[in-house]
Design an enzyme around this catalytic site. Structure first.
Site: not given
Ligand code: NAD
Length: 290
Positions: A64-65, A93, A168, A243
């Site tokens: 998902l975003p 993420t 990450k 992001k």
């Protein structure tokens, strides 16, 4: 295995298809009709809500975003609907704090859950060659690993809840810094009269080597083939790098970690994105040095 898959976008679409290809019974949901149709074509069974997709499954995978959506999907629909003992794998993420909060909520309700963000873009999602960095308890990782193996080439248990997201964003902050450093050095060498290909030959075999220089050379026609040779299309979009850098800055703040170069890289990428470059590969930042 019966697996619900929520979020069938650029990344999730290919990942769900690979789970279906591996023989799993994939129960898919997305808010977009186009994504639902593509999942059906790829062999998934589709549902009208995340809640319906999760009834009667052994695992739930999400792509998902952002953290707000992950929290609302799990806390609003998945937790309490999926059968007790199911394992949840969030591959999105998102920020470390939300990842830990949602895993805590899932564990309190009797589920296992891992954060399992990915390295690799759309091509790796489609090709089943993603790298997963996973945070969560040992038992949760043991349940999640075979599912992740069907979608990737490497699955690494990074540590406790949130460790996947930590790995990450730290990795991508380092990537942003080395890309900007590579761009600066290549353009400076060129301005001093050194052929950029010669600089590549020398530095890629010297102490200046890095993934950004050696495997993703940001100048067209120099070094290895990369998005630079394709007009900076494809690859890893600047908007996604921004992001990840925002998440990295938030996490650095929360841990009181000094990140002067990360902060500078974040601000250079914010400016670059603001100048209309959101959709171009992140290596295009070298164009700001001409
Ligand atoms: P995307 O926007 O293409 O896909 C997200 C999907 O989620 C969309 O199809 C959207 O309709 C769906 N969605 C949104 N809210 C929903 C809800 N409440 N219920 C069900 N579905 C919902 O994004 P993407 O490129 O696939 O990225 C997904 C995640 O992967 C992000 O967290 C991103 O940062 C991460 N990621 C992306 C890449 C990449 O190269 N695209 C690489 C690594 C990681």
């Amino acid at each position: 295995m019966k697996i619900a898959f929520i979020g069938l976008g650029n990344m999730g679409g290919g990942m769900a298809a690979n789970l279906a290809k591996a023989g799993h019974d994939v129960r898919a949901f997305d808010l977009s009709d186009a994504a639902i149709s593509a999942a059906k074509e790829a062999g998934c069974t589709t549902f009208g809500s995340a809640r319906e997709a999760c009834e009667d499954v052994e695992a739930v995978v999400s792509m998902l975003p952002n953290g707000g959506i992950v929290k609302s999907v799990y806390e609003g629909e998945v937790i309490g609907t999926a059968p007790a003992g199911a394992v949840f794998l969030d591959c999105s993420t998102i920020d470390v704090a939300t990842a830990r909060e949602v895993i805590g909520a899932a564990e309190s309700a009797g589920y296992d859950m891992v954060d399992a963000p990915v390295s690799g873009g759309i091509a790796a999602a489609n090709g089943g060659t993603l790298t997963f960095m996973v945070g969560g308890r040992e038992e949760a990782f043991a349940k999640a690993e075979p599912i992740l193996q069907a979608m990737g080439k490497a699955v690494i248990h990074a540590g406790d809840a949130g460790a996947g997201q930590t790995a990450k964003i730290c990795n991508n902050m380092l990537l942003a810094i080395t890309m900007i450093g590579t761009a600066e050095a290549m353009k400076m060498a060129e301005k001093l009269g050194l052929d950029p290909q010669k600089f590549y030959e020398i530095s890629s075999q010297s102490s200046g080597y890095s993934w950004s220089l050696n495997a993703y050379t940001p100048l067209p026609g120099v070094g290895v083939e990369s998005p630079a040779d394709n007009g900076y299309k494809g690859g890893f979009a600047t908007g996604l790098m921004v992001k990840d850098l925002r998440l990295a800055m938030e996490a650095a703040d929360s841990a009181n970690a000094a990140v002067p170069l990360g902060a500078r890289a974040a601000s250079l990428y914010e400016d670059f994105m603001g100048a209309g470059n959101e959709g171009f590969d992140f290596s295009a930042i070298i164009k700001t040095y001409s």
